[in-house]
Design a protein around this motif. Structure first.
Motif, PDB file in Angstrom:
ATOM      1  N   LEU A 373       8.345 -18.280  -6.245  1.00  0.00           N
ATOM      2  CA  LEU A 373       7.918 -19.176  -7.312  1.00  0.00           C
ATOM      3  C   LEU A 373       7.610 -20.572  -6.772  1.00  0.00           C
ATOM      4  O   LEU A 373       6.603 -21.186  -7.147  1.00  0.00           O
ATOM      5  N   LYS A 374       8.450 -21.064  -5.887  1.00  0.00           N
ATOM      6  CA  LYS A 374       8.210 -22.390  -5.296  1.00  0.00           C
ATOM      7  C   LYS A 374       6.875 -22.424  -4.570  1.00  0.00           C
ATOM      8  O   LYS A 374       6.143 -23.423  -4.617  1.00  0.00           O
ATOM      9  N   ALA A 375       6.545 -21.325  -3.892  1.00  0.00           N
ATOM     10  CA  ALA A 375       5.332 -21.280  -3.072  1.00  0.00           C
ATOM     11  C   ALA A 375       4.073 -20.984  -3.878  1.00  0.00           C
ATOM     12  O   ALA A 375       2.969 -21.367  -3.474  1.00  0.00           O
ATOM     13  N   MET A 376       4.199 -20.337  -5.041  1.00  0.00           N
ATOM     14  CA  MET A 376       3.017 -19.790  -5.714  1.00  0.00           C
ATOM     15  C   MET A 376       2.764 -20.296  -7.131  1.00  0.00           C
ATOM     16  O   MET A 376       1.666 -20.118  -7.649  1.00  0.00           O
ATOM     17  N   LEU A 377       3.751 -20.905  -7.767  1.00  0.00           N
ATOM     18  CA  LEU A 377       3.573 -21.300  -9.166  1.00  0.00           C
ATOM     19  C   LEU A 377       2.405 -22.274  -9.368  1.00  0.00           C
ATOM     20  O   LEU A 377       1.782 -22.297 -10.425  1.00  0.00           O
ATOM     21  N   HIS A 378       2.086 -23.066  -8.341  1.00  0.00           N
ATOM     22  CA  HIS A 378       1.032 -24.086  -8.483  1.00  0.00           C
ATOM     23  C   HIS A 378      -0.371 -23.488  -8.388  1.00  0.00           C
ATOM     24  O   HIS A 378      -1.354 -24.171  -8.688  1.00  0.00           O
ATOM     25  N   ASP A 379      -0.467 -22.218  -7.966  1.00  0.00           N
ATOM     26  CA  ASP A 379      -1.762 -21.614  -7.632  1.00  0.00           C
ATOM     27  C   ASP A 379      -2.220 -20.687  -8.760  1.00  0.00           C
ATOM     28  O   ASP A 379      -1.556 -19.680  -9.051  1.00  0.00           O
ATOM     29  N   PRO A 380      -3.357 -20.956  -9.412  1.00  0.00           N
ATOM     30  CA  PRO A 380      -3.821 -20.123 -10.536  1.00  0.00           C
ATOM     31  C   PRO A 380      -4.236 -18.706 -10.147  1.00  0.00           C
ATOM     32  O   PRO A 380      -4.475 -17.874 -11.028  1.00  0.00           O
ATOM     33  N   ARG A 381      -4.343 -18.407  -8.841  1.00  0.00           N
ATOM     34  CA  ARG A 381      -4.680 -17.040  -8.420  1.00  0.00           C
ATOM     35  C   ARG A 381      -3.561 -16.053  -8.757  1.00  0.00           C
ATOM     36  O   ARG A 381      -3.787 -14.855  -8.892  1.00  0.00           O
ATOM     37  N   HIS A 382      -2.345 -16.581  -8.831  1.00  0.00           N
ATOM     38  CA  HIS A 382      -1.179 -15.701  -8.954  1.00  0.00           C
ATOM     39  C   HIS A 382      -0.744 -15.526 -10.400  1.00  0.00           C
ATOM     40  O   HIS A 382      -1.102 -16.316 -11.276  1.00  0.00           O
ATOM     41  N   ASP A 383       0.030 -14.481 -10.623  1.00  0.00           N
ATOM     42  CA  ASP A 383       0.582 -14.185 -11.944  1.00  0.00           C
ATOM     43  C   ASP A 383       2.086 -13.986 -11.837  1.00  0.00           C
ATOM     44  O   ASP A 383       2.583 -13.415 -10.852  1.00  0.00           O
ATOM     45  N   VAL A 384       2.798 -14.448 -12.863  1.00  0.00           N
ATOM     46  CA  VAL A 384       4.213 -14.120 -13.007  1.00  0.00           C
ATOM     47  C   VAL A 384       4.326 -13.207 -14.222  1.00  0.00           C
ATOM     48  O   VAL A 384       3.843 -13.544 -15.309  1.00  0.00           O
ATOM     49  N   LEU A 385       4.928 -12.063 -14.031  1.00  0.00           N
ATOM     50  CA  LEU A 385       5.047 -11.079 -15.098  1.00  0.00           C
ATOM     51  C   LEU A 385       6.521 -10.859 -15.426  1.00  0.00           C
ATOM     52  O   LEU A 385       7.292 -10.398 -14.581  1.00  0.00           O
ATOM     53  N   PHE A 386       6.913 -11.217 -16.650  1.00  0.00           N
ATOM     54  CA  PHE A 386       8.288 -11.004 -17.100  1.00  0.00           C
ATOM     55  C   PHE A 386       8.365  -9.687 -17.860  1.00  0.00           C
ATOM     56  O   PHE A 386       7.601  -9.458 -18.795  1.00  0.00           O
ATOM     57  N   ILE A 387       9.303  -8.851 -17.443  1.00  0.00           N
ATOM     58  CA  ILE A 387       9.504  -7.578 -18.143  1.00  0.00           C
ATOM     59  C   ILE A 387      10.940  -7.458 -18.636  1.00  0.00           C
ATOM     60  O   ILE A 387      11.335  -6.411 -19.133  1.00  0.00           O
ATOM     61  N   SER A 388      11.725  -8.539 -18.473  1.00  0.00           N
ATOM     62  CA  SER A 388      13.125  -8.494 -18.900  1.00  0.00           C
ATOM     63  C   SER A 388      13.451  -9.742 -19.707  1.00  0.00           C
ATOM     64  O   SER A 388      12.734 -10.740 -19.658  1.00  0.00           O
TER      65      SER A 388
END
Length: 490
Positions: A373-388
């Motif tokens: 998250l620290k490395a990627m949250l700033h980059d719009p290419r990536h996605d965070v998917l919550f399933i819980s």
């Protein structure tokens, strides 16, 4: 005091720290679960506070601990319980008996000591205390002239080994009999790998969870399509899909589902293989897409899941007979060492190679997911998917709430801007939704006359209670509804 009586030492004001004491008479009681508090129930940072670890209730009458399942919010304070002087057995299902030492070894290392000899002695002590109970079988825990206590575990469908607990109490001198049921965490129907829970025949008193007491899940077909859609969108952007997941339960179910998605893409012509390109997404090489499991603990649990195939459901067993390996497929890569983990974070951050990463912990309050998250949250290419479920006060809840607004989240004391896409798929919850919780009650032949609602946030508990009251009124049944909270233990 009238017996039986129930004291709630945790999971009163939220969804963590499950711990309930069944006082059978003045001298004998049972403890149902003894879990860690997390999120806003501990501290603003969502980390377990030291003052919430201590066992602050007397142990003199507690004759045994029953562990409904091995999630940390249900068993994480067992080391502290033992340190406080608890001498009784730990009762759990047969699969949980294999999983519990792994969970408690990790909890001991985090909270007490990493010294190898101390850890070994502690795990040996745990293994000596465990009594593994087969499902559907009565176990007589206590039998005297004044009290008989029998316990039976039934499949709860939440994670492998999870159980709800039926407790039969008989007071021979008065002739009174009571059946008390503790739901533990109930699973959703049609969840991968596990059979759906079947309600008990009857209960006089029911203690029921309410995590999703105010909402309904998507059905399995819908959530599967949404999972595919989120993955396709992220991979088309040459990004990484980050999935925070708990080491046991959700991770294995997700691997099971991903194996099936990749297989279906392969069969319909994924890029570079197959006979047809008609259904393939351009630029996505599904058959070689890496699924990265970056959690040594999750890897250990996944191996144990494979060993416990007899407890899988019929659908999963059918896949095995077809020669498939839903928890150990070709595209699955595991990352064990911390050095390899840091190298993987660097690699995925600096390259444009699509990947799916599953890392702990599920609420983003610690673990390897934090470095991603620290490395990627700033980059719009990536996605965070919550399933819980994301508990109040956890970084996961903050990302979920503020991510779409271009907000920020605090991780390890530093602020990180959120530009990555944030998605939530509720249908993958391992918890029953409102319909499932209500059905657990109404599908009993004899409905409980007293229901205690725990393990939920305030709105969820009260909405579930409101629906239960309406159903009891509609069927002209009497209901004593209790929603313990705050300092109200009874």
């Amino acid at each position: 005091m009238d017996y039986p009586d129930i004291l709630h030492h945790g999971a009163k004001d939220g969804v963590t720290g499950s711990c309930h004491q069944l006082q059978m008479d003045a001298e004998h009681s049972l403890l149902i679960d003894c879990g860690l508090f997390q999120g806003a129930e501990t501290s603003a940072e969502g980390k377990s506070a030291a003052d919430r670890m201590a066992i602050e209730f007397p142990l003199d009458t507690i004759k045994a601990l029953v562990a409904t399942h091995v999630h940390i919010d249900h068993v994480g304070r067992i080391p502290y319980l033992l340190a406080a002087g608890f001498k009784g057995p730990i009762l759990c299902s047969e699969p949980s008996a294999k999983l519990l030492p792994i969970v408690l070894e990790d909890a001991f290392k985090l909270g007490f000591s990493r010294d190898h000899k101390q850890v070994e002695r502690y795990i040996k002590l745990i293994e000596q205390r465990i009594i593994a109970l087969p499902y559907k079988t009565w176990f007589t825990l206590h039998e005297t002239e004044s009290l008989i206590c029998r316990i039976r575990l039934q499949r709860a469908g939440h994670i492998l080994g999870s159980a709800y607990v039926e407790i039969d109490l008989h007071y021979p001198q008065s002739g009174e009999k009571k059946r008390i049921v503790f739901s533990g965490d109930l699973g959703a129907p049609y969840a991968p790998l596990l059979p759906a829970p079947k309600p008990p025949y009857r209960a006089d008193i029911l203690v029921i969870e309410s995590t999703y007491g105010d909402r309904l899940h998507e059905d399995r077909r819908t959530r599967r399509k949404r999972l595919e859609s989120v993955i396709e969108q992220a991979l088309a952007n040459n990004g990484t899909v980050l999935i925070p997941a708990f080491s046991i339960g959700r991770t294995q179910e997700l691997l099971y589902e991903l194996e099936d998605i990749i297989r279906s893409k392969f069969n319909t012509g994924g890029k570079g293989r197959g006979n047809s390109q008609d259904n393939a997404e351009p630029g996505i090489d599904w058959p070689t897409l890496p699924i990265i499991l970056d959690s040594p603990l999750a890897s250990r649990f996944t191996r144990v899941y494979r060993e416990l195939k007899p407890f899988w459901d019929n659908e999963a067993l059918k896949r095995l007979k077809q020669g498939r390996n839903p928890l150990g497929f070709e595209q699955l890569l595991t990352v064990d060492s911390h050095q390899a983990h840091l190298a993987m974070v660097r690699h995925l951050t600096t390259t444009a190679r699509p990947a799916i990463v599953i890392a702990g912990n599920g609420m983003c309050s610690s673990g390897r997911i934090v470095n991603y998250l620290k490395a990627m949250l700033h980059d719009p290419r990536h996605d965070v998917l919550f399933i819980s479920y994301q508990a109040q006060g956890t970084p996961g809840r903050a990302i979920q709430m503020y991510g779409e607004r271009g907000g920020y989240v605090d991780l390890d004391g530093e602020r990180y801007k959120i530009s990555a896409k944030i998605n939530t798929i509720g249908g993958y919850s391992a918890h029953a939704d409102q319909k499932g919780l209500l059905g657990f009650v109404t599908r009993m032949r004899d409905w409980p006359s007293q229901v205690r609602i725990v393990h939920g946030e305030t709105g969820a508990k009260h909405e579930l209670g409101k629906r239960l009251k309406a159903l009891y009124k509609q069927t002209q049944r009497n209901l004593e509804l209790l929603i313990p909270s705050g300092t109200n233990d009874a």
